[in-house]
Design a protein around this motif. Structure first.
Motif, PDB file in Angstrom:
ATOM      1  N   ALA A  92       0.764  -1.186   0.177  1.00  0.00           N
ATOM      2  CA  ALA A  92       0.105   0.006   0.063  1.00  0.00           C
ATOM      3  C   ALA A  92       0.971   1.250  -0.086  1.00  0.00           C
ATOM      4  CB  ALA A  92      -0.818  -0.065   1.233  1.00  0.00           C
ATOM      5  N   ALA A  93       1.984   1.319   0.762  1.00  0.00           N
ATOM      6  CA  ALA A  93       2.759   2.377   0.625  1.00  0.00           C
ATOM      7  C   ALA A  93       3.522   2.611  -0.714  1.00  0.00           C
ATOM      8  CB  ALA A  93       4.143   2.287   1.699  1.00  0.00           C
ATOM      9  N   VAL A  94       3.919   1.540  -1.228  1.00  0.00           N
ATOM     10  CA  VAL A  94       4.422   1.692  -2.605  1.00  0.00           C
ATOM     11  C   VAL A  94       3.568   2.164  -3.733  1.00  0.00           C
ATOM     12  CG1 VAL A  94       5.304   0.148  -4.650  1.00  0.00           C
ATOM     13  CG2 VAL A  94       5.890  -0.355  -2.455  1.00  0.00           C
ATOM     14  N   GLN A  95       2.418   1.918  -3.330  1.00  0.00           N
ATOM     15  CA  GLN A  95       0.967   2.365  -4.309  1.00  0.00           C
ATOM     16  C   GLN A  95       0.737   3.787  -4.116  1.00  0.00           C
ATOM     17  OE1 GLN A  95       0.357   0.408  -6.803  1.00  0.00           O
ATOM     18  NE2 GLN A  95       1.609  -1.229  -6.120  1.00  0.00           N
ATOM     19  N   LEU A  96       0.844   4.264  -2.736  1.00  0.00           N
ATOM     20  CA  LEU A  96       0.460   5.585  -2.503  1.00  0.00           C
ATOM     21  C   LEU A  96       1.592   6.594  -2.745  1.00  0.00           C
ATOM     22  CD1 LEU A  96      -1.228   4.840   1.009  1.00  0.00           C
ATOM     23  CD2 LEU A  96      -2.246   5.742  -0.980  1.00  0.00           C
ATOM     24  N   VAL A  97       2.921   6.199  -2.928  1.00  0.00           N
ATOM     25  CA  VAL A  97       3.816   7.120  -3.177  1.00  0.00           C
ATOM     26  C   VAL A  97       3.861   7.337  -4.644  1.00  0.00           C
ATOM     27  CG1 VAL A  97       5.049   6.662  -1.141  1.00  0.00           C
ATOM     28  CG2 VAL A  97       5.802   5.546  -3.050  1.00  0.00           C
ATOM     29  N   LYS A  98       3.182   6.618  -5.709  1.00  0.00           N
ATOM     30  CA  LYS A  98       3.121   6.744  -7.224  1.00  0.00           C
ATOM     31  C   LYS A  98       2.743   8.008  -7.196  1.00  0.00           C
ATOM     32  CE  LYS A  98       3.404   1.779  -8.181  1.00  0.00           C
ATOM     33  NZ  LYS A  98       2.519   0.717  -8.944  1.00  0.00           N
ATOM     34  N   PRO A  99       3.362   8.692  -8.237  1.00  0.00           N
ATOM     35  CA  PRO A  99       2.759  10.081  -8.799  1.00  0.00           C
ATOM     36  C   PRO A  99       1.574   9.932  -9.576  1.00  0.00           C
ATOM     37  CG  PRO A  99       4.707   9.283 -10.317  1.00  0.00           C
ATOM     38  CD  PRO A  99       4.677   8.321  -9.085  1.00  0.00           C
ATOM     39  N   ALA A 100       0.616  11.033  -9.442  1.00  0.00           N
ATOM     40  CA  ALA A 100      -0.720  10.822  -9.922  1.00  0.00           C
ATOM     41  C   ALA A 100      -0.682  10.847 -11.388  1.00  0.00           C
ATOM     42  CB  ALA A 100      -1.358  12.299  -9.636  1.00  0.00           C
ATOM     43  N   PRO A 101      -1.734  10.183 -12.147  1.00  0.00           N
ATOM     44  CA  PRO A 101      -1.575   9.812 -13.530  1.00  0.00           C
ATOM     45  C   PRO A 101      -1.398  11.259 -14.293  1.00  0.00           C
ATOM     46  CG  PRO A 101      -3.946   9.456 -12.569  1.00  0.00           C
ATOM     47  CD  PRO A 101      -2.846   9.486 -11.324  1.00  0.00           C
ATOM     48  N   PRO A 102      -0.715  11.105 -15.506  1.00  0.00           N
ATOM     49  CA  PRO A 102      -0.271  12.330 -16.248  1.00  0.00           C
ATOM     50  C   PRO A 102      -1.680  12.818 -16.754  1.00  0.00           C
ATOM     51  CG  PRO A 102       0.501  10.354 -17.357  1.00  0.00           C
ATOM     52  CD  PRO A 102       0.006  10.072 -15.980  1.00  0.00           C
ATOM     53  N   ALA A 173      11.425   0.887   5.502  1.00  0.00           N
ATOM     54  CA  ALA A 173      12.181  -0.419   4.865  1.00  0.00           C
ATOM     55  C   ALA A 173      11.742  -0.606   3.584  1.00  0.00           C
ATOM     56  CB  ALA A 173      12.127  -1.729   5.841  1.00  0.00           C
ATOM     57  N   THR A 174      10.524  -0.744   3.365  1.00  0.00           N
ATOM     58  CA  THR A 174       9.746  -0.862   1.971  1.00  0.00           C
ATOM     59  C   THR A 174      10.084   0.217   0.794  1.00  0.00           C
ATOM     60  OG1 THR A 174       7.818  -1.853   2.966  1.00  0.00           O
ATOM     61  CG2 THR A 174       7.563  -1.104   0.604  1.00  0.00           C
ATOM     62  N   LEU A 175      10.121   1.491   1.606  1.00  0.00           N
ATOM     63  CA  LEU A 175      10.251   2.576   0.455  1.00  0.00           C
ATOM     64  C   LEU A 175      11.874   2.819   0.323  1.00  0.00           C
ATOM     65  CD1 LEU A 175       7.633   5.096   1.461  1.00  0.00           C
ATOM     66  CD2 LEU A 175       7.708   3.589  -0.390  1.00  0.00           C
ATOM     67  N   ALA A 176      12.427   2.452   1.174  1.00  0.00           N
ATOM     68  CA  ALA A 176      14.022   2.495   1.169  1.00  0.00           C
ATOM     69  C   ALA A 176      14.720   1.381   0.141  1.00  0.00           C
ATOM     70  CB  ALA A 176      14.702   2.514   2.258  1.00  0.00           C
ATOM     71  N   PHE A 177      13.966   0.393   0.051  1.00  0.00           N
ATOM     72  CA  PHE A 177      14.656  -0.849  -0.819  1.00  0.00           C
ATOM     73  C   PHE A 177      13.657  -1.375  -1.716  1.00  0.00           C
ATOM     74  CE2 PHE A 177      16.384  -1.014   3.494  1.00  0.00           C
ATOM     75  CZ  PHE A 177      17.765  -0.724   3.340  1.00  0.00           C
ATOM     76  N   ALA A 178      12.553  -0.790  -2.039  1.00  0.00           N
ATOM     77  CA  ALA A 178      11.583  -1.447  -3.017  1.00  0.00           C
ATOM     78  C   ALA A 178      10.915  -0.111  -3.579  1.00  0.00           C
ATOM     79  CB  ALA A 178      10.697  -2.452  -2.520  1.00  0.00           C
ATOM     80  N   TYR A 179      11.194   1.124  -3.691  1.00  0.00           N
ATOM     81  CA  TYR A 179      10.438   2.345  -4.147  1.00  0.00           C
ATOM     82  C   TYR A 179      10.197   2.071  -5.630  1.00  0.00           C
ATOM     83  CZ  TYR A 179       9.320   7.232  -4.310  1.00  0.00           C
ATOM     84  OH  TYR A 179       8.614   8.451  -4.375  1.00  0.00           O
ATOM     85  N   LEU A 181       9.230   2.234  -9.653  1.00  0.00           N
ATOM     86  CA  LEU A 181       9.942   2.966 -10.722  1.00  0.00           C
ATOM     87  C   LEU A 181       9.545   4.150 -10.935  1.00  0.00           C
ATOM     88  CD1 LEU A 181      10.127   0.092 -13.376  1.00  0.00           C
ATOM     89  CD2 LEU A 181      12.064   0.749 -11.825  1.00  0.00           C
ATOM     90  N   ALA A 182      10.498   5.123 -10.979  1.00  0.00           N
ATOM     91  CA  ALA A 182      10.018   6.724 -11.041  1.00  0.00           C
ATOM     92  C   ALA A 182      11.621   7.368 -11.532  1.00  0.00           C
ATOM     93  CB  ALA A 182       9.475   7.280  -9.855  1.00  0.00           C
ATOM     94  N   PRO A 183      11.516   8.457 -12.140  1.00  0.00           N
ATOM     95  CA  PRO A 183      12.763   9.082 -12.493  1.00  0.00           C
ATOM     96  C   PRO A 183      13.525   9.628 -11.406  1.00  0.00           C
ATOM     97  CG  PRO A 183      10.732  10.004 -13.651  1.00  0.00           C
ATOM     98  CD  PRO A 183      10.302   9.260 -12.699  1.00  0.00           C
ATOM     99  N   ASN A 184      13.153   9.759 -10.289  1.00  0.00           N
ATOM    100  CA  ASN A 184      13.979  10.097  -9.087  1.00  0.00           C
ATOM    101  C   ASN A 184      14.001   8.968  -8.011  1.00  0.00           C
ATOM    102  OD1 ASN A 184      11.184   9.909  -8.305  1.00  0.00           O
ATOM    103  ND2 ASN A 184      11.405  11.839  -6.951  1.00  0.00           N
ATOM    104  N   ARG A 185      13.755   7.664  -8.507  1.00  0.00           N
ATOM    105  CA  ARG A 185      13.900   6.615  -7.561  1.00  0.00           C
ATOM    106  C   ARG A 185      15.108   6.697  -6.783  1.00  0.00           C
ATOM    107  NH1 ARG A 185      15.038   0.905  -7.802  1.00  0.00           N
ATOM    108  NH2 ARG A 185      13.586  -0.280  -6.691  1.00  0.00           N
ATOM    109  N   ASP A 186      16.180   6.632  -7.261  1.00  0.00           N
ATOM    110  CA  ASP A 186      17.322   6.657  -6.460  1.00  0.00           C
ATOM    111  C   ASP A 186      17.298   7.542  -5.261  1.00  0.00           C
ATOM    112  OD1 ASP A 186      18.282   4.426  -8.045  1.00  0.00           O
ATOM    113  OD2 ASP A 186      19.802   5.675  -9.240  1.00  0.00           O
ATOM    114  N   THR A 187      16.853   8.907  -5.474  1.00  0.00           N
ATOM    115  CA  THR A 187      17.171   9.944  -4.882  1.00  0.00           C
ATOM    116  C   THR A 187      16.026   9.813  -3.716  1.00  0.00           C
ATOM    117  OG1 THR A 187      17.614  11.560  -6.439  1.00  0.00           O
ATOM    118  CG2 THR A 187      16.643  12.346  -4.381  1.00  0.00           C
ATOM    119  N   ARG A 188      15.115   9.031  -3.844  1.00  0.00           N
ATOM    120  CA  ARG A 188      13.819   8.689  -2.889  1.00  0.00           C
ATOM    121  C   ARG A 188      14.397   7.598  -2.046  1.00  0.00           C
ATOM    122  NH1 ARG A 188      11.613  12.610  -1.364  1.00  0.00           N
ATOM    123  NH2 ARG A 188       9.807  11.471  -0.537  1.00  0.00           N
TER     124      ARG A 188
END
Length: 372
Positions: A92-102, A173-179, A181-188
């Motif tokens: 659920a955390a992974v889904q909630l941090v995804k950006p809004a649809p374009p 832990a989920t967002l630190a190691f399984a964020y 896919l996004a352009p800023n994934r490494d930064t996040r």
């Protein structure tokens, strides 16, 4: 004959023979058309707060993180391995941090309606009355008006009524190691690893069981929704009990919010008005001031020369930024924001957020006056 012409054939024959004609049955009324049954909208799936076991400790990146924690902070790897065995993957955390649809237009008025509404205003009045002295003390010490502190805590959690239901270490832990896919994934991912590190270290120093921390889907904690790193760096023991507790101490929440804003550029000497409604020249020379980041960078004279006008003259000797609040298909609202307005955007990187804080604080303050 006119009467006979209206009879059905069988009855007409009876009438011609002089026999009694039975009374005509009334025509059956037409059956009403069946109303279309509206289908109930599909229920949103329940949020899974507990997640699933994935054995984070076997992941290469987690093993490297544990090694770094031992080297930097002296946390034994065995202790960390035991901790990570308790953590769970929160989809659920992974889904909630995804950006809004374009393509979905931003709408300030719709956003505003979520926060500037009676329930939140009434709760703000109650909070202000209950903590009037603490708010006054924070305002005197930090120079941040009570209404801004009240606005932030109200927007964040409705004054502690909704502080989140996720176990903080799970989502970090989920967002630190399984964020996702996004352009800023490494930064996040680097950001959330830092927050995970801060959570573990802070818990060890205070003797708190880190698994008891509960917060938002992104790991924010307490009434003001501080990320763990900010609790560690900017949290204030404002009630003097020897610990920073943003979940149970309104005083600590109040002092910490004020301290956060000062650390991010709030200036006590600036005017109380943070944003001025603006009218824009059709020449549109002012467009160059849009999308210039979250800082006040421009002098009042520069904005005026480009065709930006405000009903109230902008105080001199300050820097400003041009704020555009898009309204979907309706005209965009434009405001000139002061340095202190942009300090609020460091709490949440959004013009909508900062303006909702300003307007909620103002609405609560007005309601306070009306009920005195």
């Amino acid at each position: 004959m006119t009467f006979l012409k209206t009879l059905p054939t069988t009855l007409l024959a009876l009438a011609c023979l002089g026999l009694a004609v039975p009374p005509l049955a009334a025509a059956a009324p037409p059956k009403p058309a069946k109303k279309a049954v509206k289908k109930a909208p599909p229920k949103k799936p329940a949020i899974d707060y507990t997640g699933e076991f994935v054995n984070f400790g076997q992941w290469k990146e987690v093993q490297q993180f544990m090694g770094d924690m031992e080297q930097k902070h002296g946390v034994p790897i065995a202790e960390l391995e035991k901790l990570f065995l308790e953590l769970r993957y929160i989809d659920a955390a992974v889904q909630l941090v995804k950006p809004a649809p374009p393509g979905k237009p931003k709408n300030w008025q719709a956003y505003r309606a979520r926060f500037i509404e009676p329930q939140r205003i009434n709760a703000g009045v109650e909070f202000w009355r209950n903590h009037r002295d603490t708010l006054a003390r924070a305002e005197a010490l930090y120079g941040v008006p009570a209404e801004i502190i009240v606005g932030i805590i109200g927007v964040e959690t409705i004054y502690g009524r909704d502080m989140g239901k996720f176990r903080v270490l799970d989502v970090l832990a989920t967002l630190a190691f399984a964020y996702p896919l996004a352009p800023n994934r490494d930064t996040r991912m680097a950001f959330f690893r830092g927050e995970l590190e801060a959570s573990i270290i802070s818990a060890r120093q205070t003797g708190l069981d880190p698994l008891t921390l509960v917060g938002s889907f992104a790991g924010a904690v307490g009434m003001p929704q501080f990320m763990p790193g900010n609790i560690y760096k900017l949290g204030v023991d404002f009630d003097g009990d020897g610990k920073v507790d943003l979940r149970n101490s309104a005083a600590d929440a109040i002092g910490s919010v004020a301290n956060f804003l000062v650390a991010h550029g709030w200036k006590r000497e600036q005017p109380a008005t943070l944003a001025y409604p603006a009218s824009m020249s059709p020449a549109m020379a002012w467009e160059k001031f849009i999308d210039n980041g979250l800082d006040a960078k421009f002098r009042a004279e520069e904005l005026t020369a480009a065709g930006v006008s405000t009903a109230t003259p902008l105080p001199p000797g300050m820097l400003y930024g041009l704020v555009d609040l898009q309204n979907g298909s309706e005209p965009t609202e434009y405001w000139v924001g002061s340095n202190n307005f942009f300090s609020i955007t460091k709490y949440n990187r959004s013009y909508f957020y900062a303006m909702s804080v300003v307007e909620l604080g103002r609405a609560v303050k007005l309601s306070m006056k009306e009920t005195l």
